[in-house]
Write a protein that holds these residues in place. Structure first.
Motif, mmCIF file in Angstrom:
data_model
loop_
_atom_site.group_PDB
_atom_site.id
_atom_site.type_symbol
_atom_site.label_atom_id
_atom_site.label_comp_id
_atom_site.label_asym_id
_atom_site.label_seq_id
_atom_site.Cartn_x
_atom_site.Cartn_y
_atom_site.Cartn_z
ATOM 1 N N VAL B 358 0.228 -37.505 30.084
ATOM 2 C CA VAL B 358 1.554 -36.972 29.883
ATOM 3 C C VAL B 358 1.602 -35.760 29.354
ATOM 4 O O VAL B 358 1.151 -35.313 28.255
ATOM 5 N N VAL B 359 2.517 -34.919 30.282
ATOM 6 C CA VAL B 359 2.800 -33.442 29.818
ATOM 7 C C VAL B 359 4.154 -33.201 29.555
ATOM 8 O O VAL B 359 4.992 -33.557 30.656
ATOM 9 N N ILE B 360 4.651 -33.009 28.467
ATOM 10 C CA ILE B 360 6.080 -32.842 28.214
ATOM 11 C C ILE B 360 6.448 -31.175 28.278
ATOM 12 O O ILE B 360 5.987 -30.412 27.486
ATOM 13 N N VAL B 386 -1.459 -36.811 25.363
ATOM 14 C CA VAL B 386 -0.195 -36.460 25.455
ATOM 15 C C VAL B 386 -0.428 -35.009 25.311
ATOM 16 O O VAL B 386 -0.805 -34.572 24.201
ATOM 17 N N ILE B 387 0.271 -34.149 26.094
ATOM 18 C CA ILE B 387 0.185 -32.541 25.709
ATOM 19 C C ILE B 387 1.738 -32.361 25.648
ATOM 20 O O ILE B 387 2.806 -32.846 26.390
ATOM 21 N N TYR B 388 2.189 -31.816 24.282
ATOM 22 C CA TYR B 388 3.597 -31.575 24.096
ATOM 23 C C TYR B 388 3.672 -30.124 23.324
ATOM 24 O O TYR B 388 2.916 -29.207 23.456
ATOM 25 N N GLU B 389 5.019 -29.911 22.880
ATOM 26 C CA GLU B 389 5.373 -28.719 22.335
ATOM 27 C C GLU B 389 4.050 -27.909 21.497
ATOM 28 O O GLU B 389 4.162 -26.527 21.572
ATOM 29 N N ALA B 390 3.375 -28.384 20.991
ATOM 30 C CA ALA B 390 2.497 -27.860 19.940
ATOM 31 C C ALA B 390 1.558 -26.923 20.837
ATOM 32 O O ALA B 390 0.812 -26.186 20.231
ATOM 33 N N GLU B 391 1.289 -27.369 22.087
ATOM 34 C CA GLU B 391 0.317 -26.666 22.879
ATOM 35 C C GLU B 391 1.234 -25.411 23.454
ATOM 36 O O GLU B 391 2.282 -25.446 23.738
ATOM 37 N N GLN B 392 0.250 -24.494 24.085
ATOM 38 C CA GLN B 392 0.770 -23.279 24.451
ATOM 39 C C GLN B 392 1.081 -23.410 25.970
ATOM 40 O O GLN B 392 0.302 -24.000 26.647
#
Lengths: 602, 602
Positions: B358-360, B386-392
């Motif tokens: 899941v990508v937000i 899950v890929i979310y805000e913490a990622e660039q």
């Protein structure tokens, strides 16, 4: 006591009885019968930030680590705070050998006034932590006499089969410790809340030497703080803030400076005071908890500052701007806190204006953003300069970032690993980090509240669950989160309430005009028309109910009337307030004799 | 119409009457009498993010720019959304020459269904924006026939004395424009929401050439987007997200990929679809607004994608994981949105698990953090990555950062400057930025809703205030924010409600047992004792009231009873629920004749 009522007798006026089917001792597994199993049970602090409390068990001995509260989120309407469900501890209280506390933040000590008097076990903490615990108990459980033992890093305490060894860790409050707990199966290491600040304000760094030597000898189970696992790199040293303060004082040398921070961040407060002294400014403290914490820290020798540094809040106005620093609470935008009152021009001792610089030396805790932003907007409206989150290095965290967490894992090299102090995603990320650092995936456990991790010489596994969860504290009343209270409040909050009373004679005739009250419900137009429609609906419902000649129960009639009103309101305004129907029955002779209902009812 | 009732007749069933003392035309200042004054009035969009609406006036001509809504904060309990107070526009509607819209986001068009039918003026917008406006009108004001004119960048529209020239700006939705408005006193430049993306997805960059040429000739007044004034540097190009998507698809080539984004961010959706096509994956769309917006964009030619790229939601399960991308709503953790239903395992067409990524692709809007974090935690619990805000670089903003705002200011070099689209602190920071860029402090204005900026050939100043503020929309009912509704709901939310009915005969005797209902109020212990105490208190209050022999008014008696109950509840549980007292009076002959109250009352 199996299946019995458990009464919580706290020093509060209202008692709330909880029925819990807690087995005093779970059925023993084969491991247990051999007496060879160590159990770790997080009763709180996993799957959410706050209400940290953990249990370690071996044979007949239980050790409890921390006992904190959690601040409610917006959906917990009107709730003051949340504490861990104490049922498991209450059911096993005679096995508890003691409680040890890592540090004096409310998420680690705040539930003590509600739970400790019931357990009545000895409690161990360092000097400042104990001082803060005493403050909490005096406020909320003044009648209970603490069985407190002051400890310090380096001590070894015997608690049943556990040898408990506190060690220094650096955090955003002084005097924090972690615990190395020597058990018959090996060492359990609890990090407490920590960071690896190499230049701490009090010179008291996290004890790498001890950690390294424990790691070399072998650690069975490591329990570690996960709060900042989403942040890359290292958390900057608290001294960075000191440097920023210094620059800020130099840059704004003609302004009065107001600094807002957490009252518990005594290192921060101390740095501000020291900077003030260097710049020849006096300090005024604002906010009940700020004043109390500084007093407690000075009294216990944690803050070496002369009395003449301080002036009273009442002396603030009239004092030269460039000679004064005000330190205040309110960094989270808390209603009625020092900073918030100032931002609205409502503080009795201080009026802000263009002569002032306000520094908010904290980040908003997730969920508090709107309150904090509103406060900043209001401060700008007062005309003052404001330095806040957008700026660099006016705040640093007290928790270890990813590189520090990795360093801790590489020092300890535990056989088993459980991430604590985080929401579910933090725990997953921390487990993944441990795997990167060499802990096998099957030896790292994301646990939920009440999960029991059983460790034997051969293996570790989640072997069961004990009762755990959240209790809400609301005024002097508290109870189980699972009750309908919050759901009811949510309904009221979103749709309002519509209340109607119906008076019937004993044959079921309506004998008085309906009486209606509502709150929080938009129906100000055509109120007469609405009233007429409701009268019609109620009358039809009452008559239909009577026709069916079923035995009348007020509940049945009330729910019939409620449905009828619901339909009218839905058609009328597309709204669905909570509908309360009050049925009043008047017996014929009551009215003839003019007797009061109460006497009549007897 | 001065001081008259203003009725808002919308295409909704309930009408809410508002009494407003709006002067149709304010008393003219000397400037105005000379006819030489241009007025700018922000009716919304300053001092808060959302409900953008501005007014430009010269002589008898009024031009309205945008007409948006605002999403409520947590304190606006149960409110669907907030629209600008339309009173000033209603009172001056015959002077309105038209309304121009910058782009199709709800904070710029969402209030149209509530306000436009009343003004019934022509509305100008670009093709996609108009398409989205039509969707909103069909949903919420289906009976109103739009007087819509499609425009495009480069057109010049005559609206009274104003020559209105739309120009391209790049934002997170296609087809955005700013406006250069040529007035008798000079050019007013409204940036709309913009960024200076040098590599926009649709190749339609912000029109630097026009801006530079306007700047060279001289701009009287510049109105500029302030949303990202707290962010340093440049906002990255939307293409960055495309690159990240590409890498993500490559890295997770065996997973099913679910991507959540704003339904209105059609560039983002388009990039995901294009990446899917390149990686030979089909696309399923989930969420009402996602499906509707993509359909609208494709129908109007804004998204060149073949039909056979898409599969139906019902075909998702069973489709090969590595051949599918699901694009869904819910990036803000909105209850009942696609992603939130999936995160709880409640979506009827898709069940998540370890096979899913899941990508937000969005950041939480301030205030939504807890909802978003809860959704992320729940997704981890489903076992997915899950890929979310913490990622660039999985999300970039659609608004200009500080360096872009500075570039815009340096291109335009306006005589006067008003920052729009921001909370108070954003406006202050943007004013400070304009000053750094050479706008004299006295020529830059932080304005509040309803402030009137009057510009003559010689000067500009805040010359007065017109009615402005917020209306709440709740179901089909809406009304003035200043009403007690929200305060009432807050009381109910925090303390619950306690409701009691009292039945009296005409001499004021209590003739039936009290009837009590409560909700959201903790009183589960000792209910009998509480009831007894309340009976006592009510009886005393009724008797004391009777003794005083004042003329009985039900309100007076009710408030007397309310105070008595309040005291009991406060002592009993330290709680103060909202107390509703219903007084019912039964006339003697009603009960004797068995007449219904209603008939009797006649």
């Amino acid at each position: 006591m199996e299946g019995d009522f458990v009464a919580l007798h706290f020093d509060v006026e209202v008692k709330y009885l909880v029925q819990k089917n807690v087995t005093k001792r779970r059925r023993r597994s084969p491991d247990e019968r051999k007496g060879a199993s160590l159990k770790f049970i997080p009763l709180g602090g996993v799957g959410g930030i706050g209400k940290n409390i953990s249990v370690l068990e071996y044979g007949d001995d239980i050790l409890v680590i921390d006992c904190g509260l959690m601040f409610p989120d917006e959906e917990m309407l009107g709730v003051d705070f949340v504490i861990p469900d104490p049922a498991y501890l209450l059911a096993n209280k005679e096995r508890i050998r003691g409680m040890v506390i890592t540090h004096g933040h409310d998420d680690h000590i705040g539930a003590l006034p509600y739970i400790l008097p019931e357990l009545d076990c000895p409690i161990y903490a360092t000097r400042l932590t104990l001082g803060l615990i005493r403050s909490r108990m005096e406020e909320r459980a003044p009648k209970y006499e603490l069985k407190a033992k002051e400890i310090q890093a380096g001590d070894v305490i015997d608690l049943g089969c556990f040898k408990v060894q506190p060690f220094s860790v650096c955090h955003s409050i002084p005097d924090g410790v972690g615990y190395a707990i020597h058990t018959p199966l090996g060492v359990v290491l609890h990090t407490g809340d920590f960071k690896l600040d190499p230049t701490p304000i009090d010179g008291r760094a996290t004890d790498y030497a001890l950690l390294a030597s424990l790691g070399t000898k072998g650690v069975l189970l490591m329990l570690s703080d996960s709060t900042n696992v989403e942040r890359d790199g290292f958390t900057p040293s608290e001294r960075m803030v000191g440097k920023t303060m210094e620059q800020t004082f130099r840059l704004y040398k003609n302004k009065r400076i107001i600094i807002s921070s957490f009252a518990s961040n005594l290192h921060r407060v101390q740095q501000v005071i020291e900077t003030a002294v260097r710049f020849n400014r006096k300090v005024a403290l604002i906010g009940r908890s700020m004043i109390a914490n500084v007093a407690r820290a000075r009294e216990l020798g944690y803050m070496g500052v002369d009395d003449d540094v301080f002036i009273q809040p009442s002396e603030i106005e009239g004092f030269p701007n460039n000679r004064l620093v005000v330190i205040t609470t309110g960094s989270q935008g808390e209603p009625f806190s020092g900073l918030v009152l100032m931002s609205r021009g409502d503080h009795r001792f201080i009026k802000l204006g263009p002569k002032d610089l306000v520094v908010i030396s904290a980040l908003p805790i997730p969920g508090n953003e709107r309150l904090v932003h509103r406060t900043i907007n209001d401060l700008f409206k007062q005309g003052c300069e404001v330095i806040y989150e957008a700026e660099q290095n006016i705040h640093v965290s007290g928790h270890a970032s990813r590189e520090e967490l990795k360093m801790m894992l590489s020092l300890i090299k535990p056989s088993y690993f459980v991430p604590l102090h985080g929401e579910y995603r933090h725990l997953v990320k921390h487990k993944q980090l441990a795997e990167e650092m060499g802990v096998p995936a099957k030896n790292a456990f994301v646990m939920e509240e009440g999960d029991v991790l059983s460790i034997t010489k051969r293996q570790a596994r989640i072997s069961g669950k004990v009762p755990a969860g959240a209790y809400i504290v609301d005024g002097r009343t508290y109870g189980d989160m699972k009750g309908g209270l919050l759901g009811e409040r949510k309904g009221l909050a979103e749709e309002g309430v519509f209340c109607i009373s119906v008076v019937l004679d004993s044959s079921g005739n309506v004998i008085a005009p309906l009486s209606i009250e509502s709150r929080g419900f938009l129906h100000r137009v055509d109120a007469d028309e609405l009233y007429r429609q409701i009268e019609d609906a109620v009358e039809k419902a009452v008559k239909a109910f009577a026709r069916e000649k079923r035995e009348r129960k007020d509940e049945d009639l009330a729910s019939r009337i409620r449905s009828a009103i619901k339909g009218v309101l839905r058609r009328y305004s597309l709204s669905s307030p909570v509908i309360l129907v009050l049925i009043n029955e008047v017996k014929e002779n009551a009215i003839l004799s003019g007797l009061a209902g109460r006497e009549y009812a007897k």
